[in-house]
Every structure is written in structure tokens, then in C-alpha cells.
Design a protein around this motif. Structure first.
Motif, mmCIF file in Angstrom:
data_model
loop_
_atom_site.group_PDB
_atom_site.id
_atom_site.type_symbol
_atom_site.label_atom_id
_atom_site.label_comp_id
_atom_site.label_asym_id
_atom_site.label_seq_id
_atom_site.Cartn_x
_atom_site.Cartn_y
_atom_site.Cartn_z
ATOM 1 N N GLU A 263 82.591 9.435 -90.678
ATOM 2 C CA GLU A 263 83.162 10.435 -91.277
ATOM 3 C C GLU A 263 82.999 11.962 -90.568
ATOM 4 O O GLU A 263 83.810 12.600 -90.777
ATOM 5 C CB GLU A 263 82.164 10.622 -92.684
ATOM 6 N N VAL A 264 81.798 12.128 -89.984
ATOM 7 C CA VAL A 264 81.359 13.477 -89.558
ATOM 8 C C VAL A 264 82.242 13.523 -88.066
ATOM 9 O O VAL A 264 82.778 14.673 -87.854
ATOM 10 C CB VAL A 264 80.076 13.782 -89.280
ATOM 11 N N LEU A 265 82.457 12.418 -87.640
ATOM 12 C CA LEU A 265 83.249 12.532 -86.184
ATOM 13 C C LEU A 265 84.875 12.488 -86.750
ATOM 14 O O LEU A 265 85.668 12.475 -85.623
ATOM 15 C CB LEU A 265 83.009 11.450 -85.366
ATOM 16 N N ILE A 267 85.791 14.792 -88.553
ATOM 17 C CA ILE A 267 86.030 16.013 -88.868
ATOM 18 C C ILE A 267 86.627 16.976 -87.503
ATOM 19 O O ILE A 267 86.336 16.882 -86.241
ATOM 20 C CB ILE A 267 84.606 17.011 -88.905
ATOM 21 N N LYS A 268 87.557 17.886 -87.951
ATOM 22 C CA LYS A 268 88.308 18.544 -86.706
ATOM 23 C C LYS A 268 87.204 19.421 -85.931
ATOM 24 O O LYS A 268 86.398 19.833 -86.687
ATOM 25 C CB LYS A 268 89.476 19.205 -87.143
ATOM 26 N N ARG A 269 87.548 19.409 -84.752
ATOM 27 C CA ARG A 269 86.819 20.140 -83.652
ATOM 28 C C ARG A 269 85.054 19.942 -83.757
ATOM 29 O O ARG A 269 84.496 20.833 -83.789
ATOM 30 C CB ARG A 269 87.157 21.723 -84.286
ATOM 31 N N TRP A 270 85.014 18.635 -84.193
ATOM 32 C CA TRP A 270 83.473 18.306 -84.038
ATOM 33 C C TRP A 270 82.753 18.483 -82.737
ATOM 34 O O TRP A 270 81.692 19.018 -82.530
ATOM 35 C CB TRP A 270 83.083 17.028 -84.554
ATOM 36 N N GLU A 271 83.609 18.597 -81.640
ATOM 37 C CA GLU A 271 83.066 18.720 -80.361
ATOM 38 C C GLU A 271 82.653 20.174 -80.013
ATOM 39 O O GLU A 271 81.660 20.300 -79.446
ATOM 40 C CB GLU A 271 84.192 18.444 -79.188
ATOM 41 N N SER A 272 83.091 21.014 -80.809
ATOM 42 C CA SER A 272 82.568 22.748 -80.731
ATOM 43 C C SER A 272 81.124 22.621 -81.206
ATOM 44 O O SER A 272 80.365 23.647 -80.858
ATOM 45 C CB SER A 272 83.544 23.525 -81.366
ATOM 46 N N ARG A 273 80.716 21.900 -81.949
ATOM 47 C CA ARG A 273 79.228 21.663 -82.631
ATOM 48 C C ARG A 273 78.345 21.627 -81.679
ATOM 49 O O ARG A 273 77.301 22.225 -81.670
ATOM 50 C CB ARG A 273 79.273 20.507 -83.589
ATOM 51 N N PHE A 274 78.782 20.811 -80.390
ATOM 52 C CA PHE A 274 77.674 20.484 -79.457
ATOM 53 C C PHE A 274 77.409 21.887 -78.632
ATOM 54 O O PHE A 274 76.286 22.020 -78.226
ATOM 55 C CB PHE A 274 78.108 19.543 -78.669
ATOM 56 N N GLU A 275 78.597 22.745 -78.646
ATOM 57 C CA GLU A 275 78.124 23.825 -77.897
ATOM 58 C C GLU A 275 77.151 24.855 -78.586
ATOM 59 O O GLU A 275 76.518 25.604 -78.210
ATOM 60 C CB GLU A 275 79.443 24.697 -77.734
ATOM 61 N N VAL A 276 77.300 24.673 -79.883
ATOM 62 C CA VAL A 276 76.512 25.418 -80.801
ATOM 63 C C VAL A 276 74.854 24.979 -80.760
ATOM 64 O O VAL A 276 73.907 25.702 -80.593
ATOM 65 C CB VAL A 276 76.733 25.500 -82.346
ATOM 66 N N VAL A 297 74.263 16.129 -90.282
ATOM 67 C CA VAL A 297 73.945 17.490 -89.514
ATOM 68 C C VAL A 297 75.339 18.282 -88.987
ATOM 69 O O VAL A 297 75.261 19.364 -89.170
ATOM 70 C CB VAL A 297 72.788 17.463 -88.544
ATOM 71 N N VAL A 298 76.214 17.147 -88.835
ATOM 72 C CA VAL A 298 77.459 17.859 -88.111
ATOM 73 C C VAL A 298 78.289 18.490 -88.964
ATOM 74 O O VAL A 298 79.061 19.589 -88.754
ATOM 75 C CB VAL A 298 78.392 16.849 -87.467
ATOM 76 N N LYS A 299 78.097 18.206 -90.400
ATOM 77 C CA LYS A 299 78.791 18.971 -91.394
ATOM 78 C C LYS A 299 78.318 20.402 -91.705
ATOM 79 O O LYS A 299 79.084 21.275 -92.050
ATOM 80 C CB LYS A 299 78.562 18.315 -92.775
ATOM 81 N N LEU A 300 77.078 20.806 -91.183
ATOM 82 C CA LEU A 300 76.764 22.210 -91.255
ATOM 83 C C LEU A 300 77.790 23.047 -90.321
ATOM 84 O O LEU A 300 77.957 22.860 -89.464
ATOM 85 C CB LEU A 300 75.344 22.529 -90.906
ATOM 86 N N SER A 301 78.101 24.391 -90.993
ATOM 87 C CA SER A 301 78.824 25.317 -90.278
ATOM 88 C C SER A 301 78.014 25.964 -89.153
ATOM 89 O O SER A 301 76.861 25.804 -89.270
ATOM 90 C CB SER A 301 79.300 26.286 -91.194
#
Length: 400
Positions: A263-265, A267-276, A297-301
Motif C-alpha cells: 500500500e505505502v509503496l 504511493i507516488k514519489r515514495w522514494e523521496s521519503r528516503f531523502e527526508v 511511517v511512509v504515509k507521514l508527510s
């Protein structure tokens, strides 16, 4: 207006019964001119009168529609006026029949208002022939009067889809990928719009097949449909991509976290979460471990994640690597859970009532009842104001 036409006809006929002399002809022409003016004025006067009458009747209809929507359906005056521009009710008989029927299936005034705001044409529906068969069907599959309004307001067009060509076949397909009626109802509640319009044969069925071929147990499939049902109706190629990514990330298909990971993967642009995450002290390996443990945790902005990590690391002094071992901590509400609980702990330590160092998971991750018993009620004799202190913080309106 009919009398005007008859009078003009008589005048015209009288002209034809006289021989035309020059004087008579001039007189007749003058009469014809006067008659034409009379005819025009009479005709336009009739149109104006009829038009004014129509406008008056339309205005009366609008007034009735507005007052009826306010009094019977619970709409605000503004919304009632807006809807009256789209639907003009002549009498309350039909809409009243709709109200009586919906009342029998759990609809209260607030539900009726929401339904008619989203689907004004329900006012004109045939209660017995259009609505009743669907409502009976929904009740027969186990939808309660409590859930009926929620489902039908969320997907109001369900009431107008064909029972035999749409709703029953879709129900049978959904039932075939779940274990019982109860799960079907929960899945329908979770994604009523997808149930109504989602492409079951090109998306739902093949997506579920991919999960089964990957070794995902039925319990996890049921969980997905009952909690994140819209995911199952995703475009098949994108769904397969998310499943493959979850496998690459090391999610175990035998565990429920696998479908949450899918589900979380998705999500569009989930890869950018890892930069955060990296900016907050989690390298990719640590971040992957945290995501595998608690995919949500990936769902958090980005903003929310940074704010919570900043508080936990800078204000509370916890190492970011330790937080990654309990990533669910970051998903808890900052103002209503994290800050109030640590304020209590800080208060107890300042009074010398807590001497042992406590791990943050034993403060944040425990249930509310357990926290109250262990850290509030147990110290109430020493600090009588502690319950009020905690409640005042926990009940603040500022929510993340």
C-alpha cells in the motif's frame, strides 16, 4: 386573449363585405392599421401576462422547494436555494415517500441532508421501484442500519445502479475473494466507491491473484480489502510494480506488513521519503529497516515527520537510530500523545518520584489505560493535580 383573436377576425371579415371606394378604401386601411396595432398590443399583452404567470408559478415552486428542503431534509437555506436551481418540486408526495423509506433503513435528518446535497435527484426517485430493491438487497447481505447511510452517502450512485446487472454480480465477485459476508460488508464499507465503479475483472481479480501467487495468506488479503480496499482496485501493472518493490525491500509475504508495504509503496514519489529520512539521521539501511517494521511511517508527510523527529531527537534527546527501532512512535500524535506523556514523566522526575531511566517505547507505545494507571493514578497521592495537568495537555485542539 382568445376574445382578442375573435374580435380581430370579425373586423377583418367586415372589411370584405364592402365594395371598395377610394374613401372607403382609405377608411378601411385606417381600420386595418388600427386593428393591427390592437392585435399586436393584445398579443404581446397576452404573452406578457402568460410569462408573468409562469414566472410567478416558478417562483412559488422555488419557494416551496427551498422551504421543503430546509424543513424535511435538514438543509441549510443556502444549500437549499442552490439545489432548488437544479430541481423544482411540485409537491412533497414523492420526496416524502423517499424520506419514509430511508428512515426505515437508518437514515436520520443529518444523513438525508448529506445525501440530497450529493445527489439531489434522489428527491425525484421512485421510492418503491428504484430504491427499495437495492435497500432490501443491502440489508440481506448484512449491512446494518448504522452502516447503510455511511455507505450510500459515500457512494450515492449505488442506489441507481442496476441491481441484477451491477450490484449483485459485483457482490458475488467480492465474496469470491473473501471468506464470508461479514468481510464483504467491511470491504464494502471501506471502499464503497470502488465497489460501485472499480474494474473488478481487470483490476481487483488479477491483483488478488498476484498476491496469492506471491504466497500472501487469505488473512492478509482480507485485511487489505477491509482496511485499504482502494489499493486492490489499482491499475494492475502499477499494483504488480508495488508488489515487486515490496519483495525487493525485504517484506515477508507471509506477514500482514507485506500488504501494508504494498500500500505505502504504491504511493507516488515514495522514494523521496528516503531523502527526508536521511536528513533526519536515518541512512537507507536504517530507513528500510524502519519501513519494514512499520510501513505506515511512509504515509507521514515530510513536514509532519520532520517536526516529530525534531522534537524526539532535539528536545527529548533520543538517538534517531533508536527511534528507527520503534518507528510507530513517529506516527503517534505529537500534541495529544507524545508531548503530554513526556510532560508527565518530566514532572515526576523533577519531583524525585521517578529515578530509573525509562525507555521511550515504555512511555509512548503503551496503551492509554496502562499509561494512566502506571504514571498518573499511581502518583496522584503525591501530586493531586497530576490528572488535570495531563488531561489539559492531552485535550488540546492543536492536532498533527
Amino acid at each position: 386573449m382568445v376574445r382578442n383573436f375573435l374580435l380581430i377576425a370579425r373586423l377583418t371579415a367586415s372589411f370584405t363585405h364592402h365594395r371598395s371606394t377610394p374613401i372607403q378604401l382609405g377608411s378601411m386601411l385606417q381600420h386595418k392599421h388600427n386593428a393591427s396595432i390592437f392585435f399586436f398590443n393584445s398579443f404581446t399583452s397576452g404573452i406578457s401576462s402568460d410569462s408573468e404567470s409562469d414566472d410567478e408559478n416558478h417562483h412559488k415552486g422555488d419557494t416551496f422547494t427551498v422551504s421543503y428542503l430546509i424543513n424535511s431534509w435538514g438543509l441549510s437555506p443556502r444549500r437549499a436555494r442552490e439545489i432548488s436551481n437544479r430541481i423544482n418540486l411540485k409537491n412533497p408526495d414523492g420526496p416524502n415517500a423517499v424520506i419514509d423509506l430511508l428512515n426505515n433503513y437508518g437514515f436520520e435528518k443529518t444523513h438525508l441532508a448529506k445525501l440530497v446535497e450529493r445527489k439531489p435527484s434522489v428527491l425525484l426517485a421512485d421510492a418503491e421501484n428504484t430504491l427499495l430493491p437495492k435497500l432490501k438487497f443491502f440489508r440481506s447481505i448484512g449491512i446494518s442500519n448504522t452502516d447503510m447511510p455511511k455507505i450510500l452517502i459515500a457512494s450515492h450512485n449505488m442506489l441507481f445502479r442496476s441491481l441484477n446487472k451491477c450490484l449483485i454480480p459485483r457482490y458475488e465477485i467480492l465474496k469470491s475473494v473473501l471468506r464470508d459476508k461479514g468481510e464483504v460488508v467491511r470491504a464494502l464499507k471501506n471502499a464503497p466507491f470502488s465497489f460501485t465503479y472499480g474494474d473488478m475483472m481487470k483490476r481487483l481479480v488479477p491483483n488478488i491473484r498476484v498476491l496469492r501467487e506471491s504466497g500472501v495468506p487469505q488473512g492478509s488479503i482480507s485485511y487489505l480489502l477491509m482496511h485499504s480496499g482502494t489499493l486492490a482496485y489499482r491499475d494492475h501493472s502499477k499494483f504488480v510494480e508495488a508488489v515487486n518493490t515490496a519483495k525487493e525491500f525485504g517484506f515477508n509475504p507471509l506477514r500482514r506488513t507485506f500488504v501494508v508495504g504494498v500500500e505505502v509503496l504504491a504511493i507516488k514519489r515514495w522514494e523521496s521519503r528516503f531523502e527526508v529520512y536521511e536528513r533526519c539521521g536515518w541512512n537507507r539501511e536504517i530507513a528500510l529497516r524502519a519501513v519494514r517494521k512499520f510501513p505506515s511511517v511512509v504515509k507521514l508527510s515530510e513536514e509532519v515527520f520532520i517536526k516529530k523527529m525534531s522534537f524526539l531527537v532535539k528536545d527529548m534527546g533520543w538517538p534517531s537510530e533508536d527511534i528507527a527501532e520503534y518507528p510507530q512512535v513517529v506516527t503517534y500524535n505529537l500534541e495529544k500523545r507524545i508531548i503530554p506523556r513526556f510532560s508527565v514523566i518530566k514532572m515526576l522526575k523533577s519531583k524525585g518520584l521517578l529515578k530509573n531511566n525509562l525507555h521511550f517505547s515504555g512511555i509512548i507505545c503503551i496503551t492509554e489505560a496502562k499509561f494512566l494507571k502506571k504514571f498518573v493514578i499511581s502518583f496522584q497521592k503525591d501530586l493531586p493535580f497530576l490528572p488535570d495537568f495531563y488531561n489539559s495537555l492531552a485535550n488540546q485542539q492543536n492536532v498533527l
